[in-house]
Design a protein around this motif. Structure first.
Motif, PDB file in Angstrom:
ATOM      1  N   LYS A 165       0.871  -1.188   0.000  1.00 37.15           N
ATOM      2  CA  LYS A 165       0.000   0.000   0.000  1.00 37.15           C
ATOM      3  C   LYS A 165       0.895   1.220   0.000  1.00 37.15           C
ATOM      4  O   LYS A 165       1.939   1.216   0.663  1.00 37.15           O
ATOM      5  CB  LYS A 165      -0.878  -0.047   1.265  1.00 37.15           C
ATOM      6  CG  LYS A 165      -1.827   1.107   1.405  1.00 37.15           C
ATOM      7  CD  LYS A 165      -2.803   0.936   2.573  1.00 37.15           C
ATOM      8  CE  LYS A 165      -3.716   2.166   2.620  1.00 37.15           C
ATOM      9  NZ  LYS A 165      -4.683   2.104   3.694  1.00 37.15           N
ATOM     10  N   ASN A 166       0.504   2.258  -0.724  1.00 42.50           N
ATOM     11  CA  ASN A 166       1.315   3.483  -0.731  1.00 42.50           C
ATOM     12  C   ASN A 166       0.418   4.655  -1.099  1.00 42.50           C
ATOM     13  O   ASN A 166       0.528   5.242  -2.163  1.00 42.50           O
ATOM     14  CB  ASN A 166       2.475   3.348  -1.730  1.00 42.50           C
ATOM     15  CG  ASN A 166       3.491   4.455  -1.559  1.00 42.50           C
ATOM     16  OD1 ASN A 166       3.540   5.100  -0.501  1.00 42.50           O
ATOM     17  ND2 ASN A 166       4.289   4.703  -2.585  1.00 42.50           N
ATOM     18  N   GLU A 167      -0.482   4.988  -0.159  1.00 40.02           N
ATOM     19  CA  GLU A 167      -1.472   6.015  -0.455  1.00 40.02           C
ATOM     20  C   GLU A 167      -0.816   7.376  -0.609  1.00 40.02           C
ATOM     21  O   GLU A 167       0.075   7.742   0.181  1.00 40.02           O
ATOM     22  CB  GLU A 167      -2.485   6.059   0.688  1.00 40.02           C
ATOM     23  CG  GLU A 167      -3.890   6.178   0.163  1.00 40.02           C
ATOM     24  CD  GLU A 167      -4.874   5.506   1.082  1.00 40.02           C
ATOM     25  OE1 GLU A 167      -5.250   4.362   0.773  1.00 40.02           O
ATOM     26  OE2 GLU A 167      -5.211   6.097   2.116  1.00 40.02           O
ATOM     27  N   ASP A 168      -1.258   8.101  -1.589  1.00 43.14           N
ATOM     28  CA  ASP A 168      -0.722   9.446  -1.869  1.00 43.14           C
ATOM     29  C   ASP A 168       0.798   9.440  -1.973  1.00 43.14           C
ATOM     30  O   ASP A 168       1.449  10.440  -1.646  1.00 43.14           O
ATOM     31  CB  ASP A 168      -1.153  10.438  -0.766  1.00 43.14           C
ATOM     32  CG  ASP A 168      -2.663  10.529  -0.674  1.00 43.14           C
ATOM     33  OD1 ASP A 168      -3.329  10.385  -1.724  1.00 43.14           O
ATOM     34  OD2 ASP A 168      -3.173  10.684   0.445  1.00 43.14           O
ATOM     35  N   ASN A 169       1.332   8.346  -2.393  1.00 42.48           N
ATOM     36  CA  ASN A 169       2.797   8.222  -2.545  1.00 42.48           C
ATOM     37  C   ASN A 169       3.554   8.727  -1.317  1.00 42.48           C
ATOM     38  O   ASN A 169       4.501   9.502  -1.448  1.00 42.48           O
ATOM     39  CB  ASN A 169       3.260   8.971  -3.795  1.00 42.48           C
ATOM     40  CG  ASN A 169       2.713   8.304  -5.047  1.00 42.48           C
ATOM     41  OD1 ASN A 169       2.541   7.085  -5.077  1.00 42.48           O
ATOM     42  ND2 ASN A 169       2.423   9.092  -6.055  1.00 42.48           N
TER      43      ASN A 169
ATOM     44  N   VAL B 226       3.755   4.437   8.170  1.00 51.37           N
ATOM     45  CA  VAL B 226       4.228   3.350   7.309  1.00 51.37           C
ATOM     46  C   VAL B 226       4.432   2.118   8.178  1.00 51.37           C
ATOM     47  O   VAL B 226       5.124   2.195   9.203  1.00 51.37           O
ATOM     48  CB  VAL B 226       5.570   3.729   6.636  1.00 51.37           C
ATOM     49  CG1 VAL B 226       6.072   2.588   5.758  1.00 51.37           C
ATOM     50  CG2 VAL B 226       5.433   5.024   5.840  1.00 51.37           C
ATOM     51  N   VAL B 227       3.829   1.007   7.785  1.00 47.55           N
ATOM     52  CA  VAL B 227       4.017  -0.245   8.537  1.00 47.55           C
ATOM     53  C   VAL B 227       4.977  -1.142   7.755  1.00 47.55           C
ATOM     54  O   VAL B 227       4.801  -1.342   6.549  1.00 47.55           O
ATOM     55  CB  VAL B 227       2.671  -0.971   8.757  1.00 47.55           C
ATOM     56  CG1 VAL B 227       2.887  -2.359   9.345  1.00 47.55           C
ATOM     57  CG2 VAL B 227       1.774  -0.147   9.673  1.00 47.55           C
TER      58      VAL B 227
ATOM     59  N   ASP C 166      -0.917   4.499   5.981  1.00 52.38           N
ATOM     60  CA  ASP C 166      -0.769   5.021   4.615  1.00 52.38           C
ATOM     61  C   ASP C 166       0.028   4.093   3.710  1.00 52.38           C
ATOM     62  O   ASP C 166      -0.228   4.021   2.515  1.00 52.38           O
ATOM     63  CB  ASP C 166      -0.071   6.384   4.684  1.00 52.38           C
ATOM     64  CG  ASP C 166      -0.851   7.323   5.580  1.00 52.38           C
ATOM     65  OD1 ASP C 166      -1.898   7.806   5.136  1.00 52.38           O
ATOM     66  OD2 ASP C 166      -0.460   7.511   6.754  1.00 52.38           O
ATOM     67  N   ALA C 167       1.008   3.446   4.287  1.00 53.33           N
ATOM     68  CA  ALA C 167       1.835   2.565   3.454  1.00 53.33           C
ATOM     69  C   ALA C 167       2.153   1.288   4.221  1.00 53.33           C
ATOM     70  O   ALA C 167       2.219   1.278   5.452  1.00 53.33           O
ATOM     71  CB  ALA C 167       3.124   3.263   3.048  1.00 53.33           C
ATOM     72  N   ILE C 168       2.303   0.206   3.466  1.00 53.93           N
ATOM     73  CA  ILE C 168       2.679  -1.083   4.079  1.00 53.93           C
ATOM     74  C   ILE C 168       3.752  -1.719   3.208  1.00 53.93           C
ATOM     75  O   ILE C 168       3.579  -1.857   1.992  1.00 53.93           O
ATOM     76  CB  ILE C 168       1.480  -2.054   4.165  1.00 53.93           C
ATOM     77  CG1 ILE C 168       0.317  -1.418   4.929  1.00 53.93           C
ATOM     78  CG2 ILE C 168       1.897  -3.365   4.828  1.00 53.93           C
ATOM     79  CD1 ILE C 168      -0.962  -2.249   4.902  1.00 53.93           C
ATOM     80  N   ILE C 169       4.838  -2.118   3.850  1.00 56.58           N
ATOM     81  CA  ILE C 169       5.868  -2.896   3.149  1.00 56.58           C
ATOM     82  C   ILE C 169       5.864  -4.294   3.742  1.00 56.58           C
ATOM     83  O   ILE C 169       6.034  -4.464   4.947  1.00 56.58           O
ATOM     84  CB  ILE C 169       7.278  -2.281   3.342  1.00 56.58           C
ATOM     85  CG1 ILE C 169       7.347  -0.897   2.690  1.00 56.58           C
ATOM     86  CG2 ILE C 169       8.350  -3.198   2.772  1.00 56.58           C
ATOM     87  CD1 ILE C 169       8.651  -0.171   2.967  1.00 56.58           C
ATOM     88  N   GLU C 170       5.635  -5.290   2.904  1.00 53.61           N
ATOM     89  CA  GLU C 170       5.749  -6.681   3.359  1.00 53.61           C
ATOM     90  C   GLU C 170       7.215  -7.067   3.204  1.00 53.61           C
ATOM     91  O   GLU C 170       7.701  -7.245   2.088  1.00 53.61           O
ATOM     92  CB  GLU C 170       4.847  -7.587   2.512  1.00 53.61           C
ATOM     93  CG  GLU C 170       4.961  -9.069   2.832  1.00 53.61           C
ATOM     94  CD  GLU C 170       4.782  -9.383   4.301  1.00 53.61           C
ATOM     95  OE1 GLU C 170       5.822  -9.517   4.992  1.00 53.61           O
ATOM     96  OE2 GLU C 170       3.624  -9.504   4.754  1.00 53.61           O
TER      97      GLU C 170
END
Ligand code: BGC
Length: 756
Positions: free
Chosen positions: A318-322, A440-441, A459-463
């Motif tokens: 996920k990367n909302e609104d960059n 950011v998660v 707002d953002a998720i990095i797996e």
């Protein structure tokens, strides 16, 4: 048989042969000192070496070795070249610290995200699993070190893994659970295979002649030896007869004696034992062609490689609104225990004594103004830790939340109970998200997790998976955009556990697990059930965008044996360089047996500068169009139309085209006495031969008297029953005799046609 091996066998006593079929220690095969035969050293595997220092001890501390990204991470790279490089590096370490055979890759299918060992496995899809495993095996073996694909087969859970019986139908067995192994065996010829602990359809894998001999050797041409998983053997003599050459661990004098006794009693042929010995000797002698030991691991070089590989494994979910990447000018709140103490591998036999570890916190401090709070030090609710995190999040431009599933949750030996983060972690995410608008998660886990209660708050998720000992550097590079994320999911992330296709039958009841969902595993199941998912198979974002165009197929009408070349252009239409994983799925437009909506049949990873276009070529062979037909016990293709879907994930098709297979696999008719009316009508010879009989009744007016369509009404009746109902009696034969005659005629005609 080379002279040396036949000589050795000729000189070995029965006792020595029997002893060779069991390990000498927990980690070595048996040697025969008298004949100068040395033992071979085996070590886990799969994402680095766990080479115990003290040989006889099963659990002893391991020599330090590089911990590379686990299979769950590696498969998300969809980069077979990287897997090959990883294999070569592990093999180099094996040469340095004396390991002859690496106990990996593990390649069981991720049937449920709950399986405790999913982090050690590649995918829910057999093609992705098979291709990654095959590349890894090739890499390892290119240096003269053996690989061991495991756990063969249908070992998809840890619950009762020693005793459970996996009941799986023939189609699912071949299309899902064996297909990946088949790719690895056929394409890369691993020196060894490790059998699973569990039973498959009533017979323990260690004693399963169908799996170990009929499928593995007779159908796929496996040439190495099969070893047991550690402690998987129940009946040693039955195992040798089934095709299990090596029992591990050893020593087991009672097993050796059992083999000796069986030969003496005439229960086990000497020829069968000799064959097992020959297979073992071939590999053991081959291992000795590459001298090992006495070296030192390239710690720095392999740590750097581990980081480079990890960089391609991370999936931006996920990367909302960059909000990502960061520009380095932000005041950063770093929260979470895993930021400081990296969680980079899982528990159990794959646990590596890493040569080094990095912490993301250290790297972040070098790049930004950072405040740190531990946040989730404990699994229990700890409000003080949450408050501290909220305080630093309040004063920061961005909050980076490092959330790792506790190491004790994902391990060999047991499965997860649920897909949730801990209550502390969920509370922490909510609190931090309320305090800071840019959250950011970064996740560390080995398989899907449930995000429904918090995904909309961040707002953002990095797996980041369990990214190996150098994962922290890769995470920080992705956060700052030095690396553009290019990983894609090798498994579907469901919205909730009960959505998983196997939910009602995982992990089974006591010692029985019925694979009720059949072939509908992973995206094959979600597609067929029309079930929404959180993140689809094959999904992953990038800091750039890609456009697909110019799809072209080498032939629209094609025949079996004529591989199809599928070409297309991919363009990077964004501002930064990036890599895209192009996925080709095949959908059978119409088929005799139920088939998945679509199935992955080829993929490629392509690197593109901004504005650059590259042509990608993907090849589809016969198997890409086939399914396993249990009626014929073989793979078959049916003539007809297939859609080719090219996309960026299983749910994001960008280009499609339709091709037409002109003739399917030639199959003899399988019409039998009890075949139904529908089966007769679907069989070209049967339809023609039965027509006169059927026309008599179905052509007549009174056949409408029940107010139903009679053909449909009778469709599932065996033909003799149809004749009985329709009163077909103007012959001196009874309906069974009439149909038997017809069956013979159908078979004669069908054989004639195939031979012609
Ligand atoms: C595991 C295998 C492993 C073996 C040796 C077993 O418990 O299932 O994957 O290779 O132990 O450590």
């Amino acid at each position: 048989m080379s002279l040396q091996i036949s000589d050795l066998i000729a000189q070995m006593t029965l006792e020595e042969k029997a002893a060779l079929c069991t390990g000498e220690t927990a980690w070595t095969t048996s040697g025969v000192e008298r004949l100068g035969l040395e033992s071979a050293f085996v070590s886990d595997g799969p994402h680095g070496l766990r080479r115990v220092a003290v040989v006889p001890s099963l659990m002893a501390e391991a020599i330090p070795a590089t911990c590379f990204p686990v299979a769950a991470a590696l498969s998300a790279s969809w980069n077979v070249d990287l897997a090959h490089e990883l294999g070569q590096a592990i093999a180099q370490e094996a040469i340095d610290i004396h390991v002859d055979i690496v106990l990996g890759p593990g390649m069981n299918i991720k049937r449920s995200p709950l399986c405790g060992r999913n982090f050690e496995y590649f995918s829910e899809d057999p093609l992705l699993a098979g291709k990654m495993a095959s590349a890894l095996v090739d890499g390892i073996q290119s240096k003269g070190v053996g690989a061991c694909v495991k756990h063969f087969a249908v070992n998809n859970q840890e619950t009762r893994r020693f005793t459970v019986d996996a009941i799986v139908d023939d189609r699912a067995l071949h299309e899902i659970y064996l297909a990946g192994f088949e790719i690895a065996i056929r394409e890369s010829n691993p020196w060894t295979v490790m059998c699973a602990y569990n039973s498959v359809n009533g017979t323990f894998a260690a004693e399963n002649h169908y799996l170990l001999t009929e499928v593995l050797r007779d159908q796929w041409g496996f040439e190495g030896f099969v070893m047991s998983d550690w402690g998987a053997v129940h009946d040693r003599v039955a195992g040798i007869k089934a095709g299990l050459e090596l029992e591990m661990p050893g020593p087991s004098p009672d097993r050796t004696q059992a083999v000796v006794d069986a030969v003496n009693a005439g229960e086990l042929d000497m020829a069968t034992l000799n064959q097992a010995v020959e297979r073992l000797l071939k590999v053991i002698l081959r291992a000795q062609e590459t001298p090992k030991g006495g070296g030192t691991i390239d710690v720095a070089g392999h740590h750097a490689l581990a980081q480079r590989i990890a960089s391609e494994c991370l999936v931006l979910l996920k990367n909302e609104d960059n909000v990502l990447p960061l520009d380095g000018n932000e005041r950063v709140a770093v929260i979470g225990k895993a930021a400081k103490n990296p969680v980079f591998q899982g528990g159990g036999s794959s646990h590596i004594n890493a040569t080094r570890t990095d912490s993301a916190l250290d790297f972040l401090r070098q790049r930004s103004e950072v405040q740190y709070a531990v946040g989730d030090a404990s699994v229990d609710l700890d409000q003080a830790a949450i408050d501290e995190a909220v305080t630093i999040a309040n004063g920061a431009d961005v909050a980076l939340l490092f959330i790792a599933l506790p190491e004790s949750v994902e391990s060999e030996g047991y499965d997860r109970d649920n897909l949730y983060l801990t209550p502390q972690q969920v509370a922490l995410i909510h609190a931090v998200a309320a305090a800071n608008p840019r959250v950011v998660v970064i996740l560390n886990n080995g398989s899907a997790i449930d995000m429904h209660s918090w995904i909309n708050d961040v707002d953002a998720i990095i797996e980041a998976w369990l990214p190996g000992q150098a994962g922290a550097g890769a995470i920080v590079d992705v956060l700052f955009g030095d690396v553009n994320p290019s990983g894609k999911l090798g498994e579907t992330f469901p919205i909730k556990l009960s959505d998983t296709p196997c939910h009602l039958s995982f992990p089974g009841e006591q010692d029985i697990v019925r694979y009720g969902e059949g072939i509908f595993v992973g995206y094959r199941g979600y597609d067929a059930l029309e079930r929404e998912v959180l993140f689809p198979f094959g999904y992953g974002l990038s800091y750039t965008q890609f456009e697909y165009s110019n799809l072209h197929v080498s032939a629209i009408d094609f025949d079996l044996g004529q591989a199809l070349q599928v070409t297309l252009d991919v363009t990077n239409v964004g501002e930064v360089a990036g890599k895209e994983v192009v996925q080709l799925y095949v959908a059978d437009v119409e088929s005799r047996l139920p088939r998945p909506v679509k199935e992955l049949k080829a993929f490629a990873k392509v690197a593109l500068e901004p504005g650059e276009t590259k042509q990608v070529t993907l090849t589809l062979d016969d198997r890409a169009f086939m399914y396993y037909d249990p009626n014929y016990s073989q793979w078959v293709a049916e003539a007809g139309e297939f859609d080719l879907l090219v996309g960026s994930s299983a749910a994001d098709t960008r280009l499609t085209t339709r091709v037409n297979l002109t003739e399917g696999t030639p199959l003899p008719s399988n019409i039998a006495l009890n075949s139904t009316l529908n089966e007769w009508l679907a069989d070209p010879e049967g339809a023609e031969l039965a027509k006169p009989l059927l026309d008599k009744f179905f052509g007549e007016e009174e056949s409408d008297s029940l107010g139903v369509d009679m053909l449909t009404f009778f469709q599932d009746l065996p033909l003799p029953q149809v004749l009985r109902f329709t009163g077909e009696d103007d012959s001196d034969k009874n309906p069974d005799e009439i149909v038997k005659d017809l069956v013979d005629k159908v078979h004669a005609r069908s054989m004639h046609k195939i031979q012609a």
